[in-house]
Design an enzyme around this catalytic site. Structure first.
Site, PDB file in Angstrom:
ATOM      1  N   HIS A 160     -56.986 -11.813  12.767  1.00 40.44           N
ATOM      2  CA  HIS A 160     -57.680 -10.905  12.179  1.00 40.44           C
ATOM      3  C   HIS A 160     -57.967  -9.619  13.042  1.00 40.44           C
ATOM      4  O   HIS A 160     -58.790  -8.871  12.981  1.00 40.44           O
ATOM      5  CB  HIS A 160     -59.053 -11.252  11.710  1.00 40.44           C
ATOM      6  N   SER A 281     -46.838  16.544  21.938  1.00 37.59           N
ATOM      7  CA  SER A 281     -47.423  17.364  20.865  1.00 37.59           C
ATOM      8  C   SER A 281     -47.280  18.649  20.999  1.00 37.59           C
ATOM      9  O   SER A 281     -47.353  19.215  22.070  1.00 37.59           O
ATOM     10  CB  SER A 281     -49.124  17.051  20.584  1.00 37.59           C
TER      11      SER A 281
END
Ligand code: ARG
Length: 464
Positions: A160, A281
């Site tokens: 999980h 970026s």
């Protein structure tokens, strides 16, 4: 083929097909990649026609030489594909006849484009599936090399996405190596399913010529010939099998990609990608993005889409060949290209990434990762597991309230929860012990992972 040139099937028609129909019908823009398979298949067919006395030995020589010349000219770029040709089969046949005249017109004796395209596609799947297998083996080698370097690198195991129990980086990577091993096996099965030779099936009902199908199969390296002519020309199971197997590869690569994306994030910082496999970026100077992994995850959708396309394409077509089936190619080629591209970028990315073993170790000391081992400790001292589980639950709860870890507690604190605790508890909850004790087959202990690696290597060798 220029628009005013006669079509091979023009005889039955009085009028010309509309230009829009020619454009719509044409597949040469994508099936030209089958040129080699088409020529190889035609050469085998021509040799067989000669051997059976259906065409003369001189015709065979002319056809074979002509086809070899075409192959060479395509490969050197001297013969560009004609966008006006209906498909690669028509293009090559027309070119052959233009080059060698009468003999070229005999090549298609006892053959139809329906069994021809089925053959080409089978040759393509066999060749390309082998190429993907060899790329997958390189990918395995990269995973194994990283695993061998990190047999002792402790990292948190999750369920999980919550910290669960300690494992090692080697163990984690080897989980992917197992998936890829299954992919390799699956692609070998695809090749086996594809290994039937369809020439001789004709358009749908075989042929009246005394063709030697086995001779063609042997020349082209097929294990057998297709058993039913209707099925032989309209079976695309092998295409769907291939695209399914490729979807599975993408699904596995995508899961690993997702983990790499997480591991590269500041929140985890478990791995650092080599600069060659990261991107920046345009505006944020600090960024180092895992674009390769993201693109692999993104491209997985195309592979699934192709599988859906093929299943839907096939579900309603009556026997035998229908033009719908021309749609099989782009889906198949795209899946094949996608997987090959993904592997070519991902393999060196995995090989060159570096693990931040400190961050992994630090992350593993959070989240009471050794709570199960604590409960097992009590169980081994005689307390039933469920009871021990309850005791440790209480212990963890009290730690959370006091902002402590299991390592912070004194022996007295442990004993206030159970008198069974003794000095050796500290050794038991040490993460190194937690991992080393899990030396069961398939477990994360360095010894067990080493054995897993050796076994996997042996399996890979067997798959050669
Ligand atoms: N381009 C066709 C395809 O890819 C080849 C087979 C054409 N056969 C026919 N009967 N129209 O399916």
């Amino acid at each position: 083929m220029s628009a005013d040139k006669k079509k091979i099937w023009q005889g039955r028609f009085s009028g010309q097909s509309a230009q829009e129909v020619d454009v719509f019908n044409s597949s040469i823009s994508f099936d030209h990649i089958l040129y080699k398979e088409d020529i190889t298949g035609s050469i085998a067919h021509a040799r067989m026609l000669g051997q059976q006395g259906i065409i003369s030995a001189e015709d065979v020589n002319e056809i074979v030489e002509g086809l070899e010349g075409i192959l060479m000219d395509i490969q050197t770029g001297d013969l560009p594909f004609d966008p006006a040709a209906e498909d690669i089969h028509m293009f090559i046949e027309a070119e052959l006849t233009q080059r060698i005249g009468e003999a070229g017109k005999k090549l298609h004796t006892g053959r139809s484009r329906n069994d021809q395209v089925a053959l080409d596609l089978r040759l393509y799947v066999k060749k390309e599936a082998s190429a993907v297998i060899s790329q997958l083996k390189d990918f395995e080698a990269a995973l194994i090399k990283q695993a061998e370097a990190h047999l002792e690198t402790i990292m948190p195991g999750y369920t999980h996405l919550q910290i669960a129990q300690p494992v090692t980086f080697a163990h984690h990577l080897m989980a992917y190596a197992q998936m890829i091993l299954r992919d390799i096996t699956r692609l070998h099965e695809v090749i086996a399913h594809t290994d039937s030779m369809p020439l001789g099936n004709g358009a749908l009902a075989g042929t009246t010529y005394p063709l030697d199908r086995q001779f063609v199969a042997d020349q082209l390296g097929f294990g057998q010939v297709t058993a039913n002519s209707l099925d032989g020309v309209s079976d695309r199971d092998f295409v769907i099998d291939a695209v399914y197997a490729l979807s599975m590869v993408m699904m596995h690569l995508s899961r690993l990609s997702e983990e790499i994306i997480l591991w590269c994030s500041q929140a985890f910082h478990f791995v650092e990608l080599d600069d060659a496999f990261a991107t920046g970026s345009s505006i944020m100077p600090q960024k180092k993005n895992p674009d390769v992994a993201e693109l692999v995850r993104g491209k997985t959708g195309r592979a699934y889409g192709n599988l859906q396309t093929l299943l839907t394409m096939m579900k309603g077509i009556p026997l035998a060949y229908n033009k719908d089936m021309q749609e099989d190619k782009e889906a198949l080629f795209d899946s094949m290209e996608t997987v090959k591209l993904a592997l070519s970028a991902m393999t060196p990315m995995i090989a060159t990434m570096t693990a931040d073993t400190k961050s992994m170790r630090q992350a593993a000391s959070k989240g009471f990762i050794n709570a199960t081992d604590c409960a097992d400790y009590l169980t081994k001292k005689g307390m039933p597991f469920r009871e021990a589980y309850g005791v440790i639950g209480g212990l963890v709860k009290s730690c959370i309230e006091k902002d402590q870890t299991l390592e912070d507690l004194s022996l007295e604190a442990y004993q206030s929860f159970s008198k069974l605790f003794e000095e050796d508890i500290f050794q038991v909850i040490d993460l190194k012990t937690c991992v080393e004790k899990r030396d069961i087959e398939g477990g994360p202990a360095p010894k067990a992972v080493s054995q897993q690696i050796e076994k996997l290597k042996a399996e890979l060798d067997k798959l050669d």
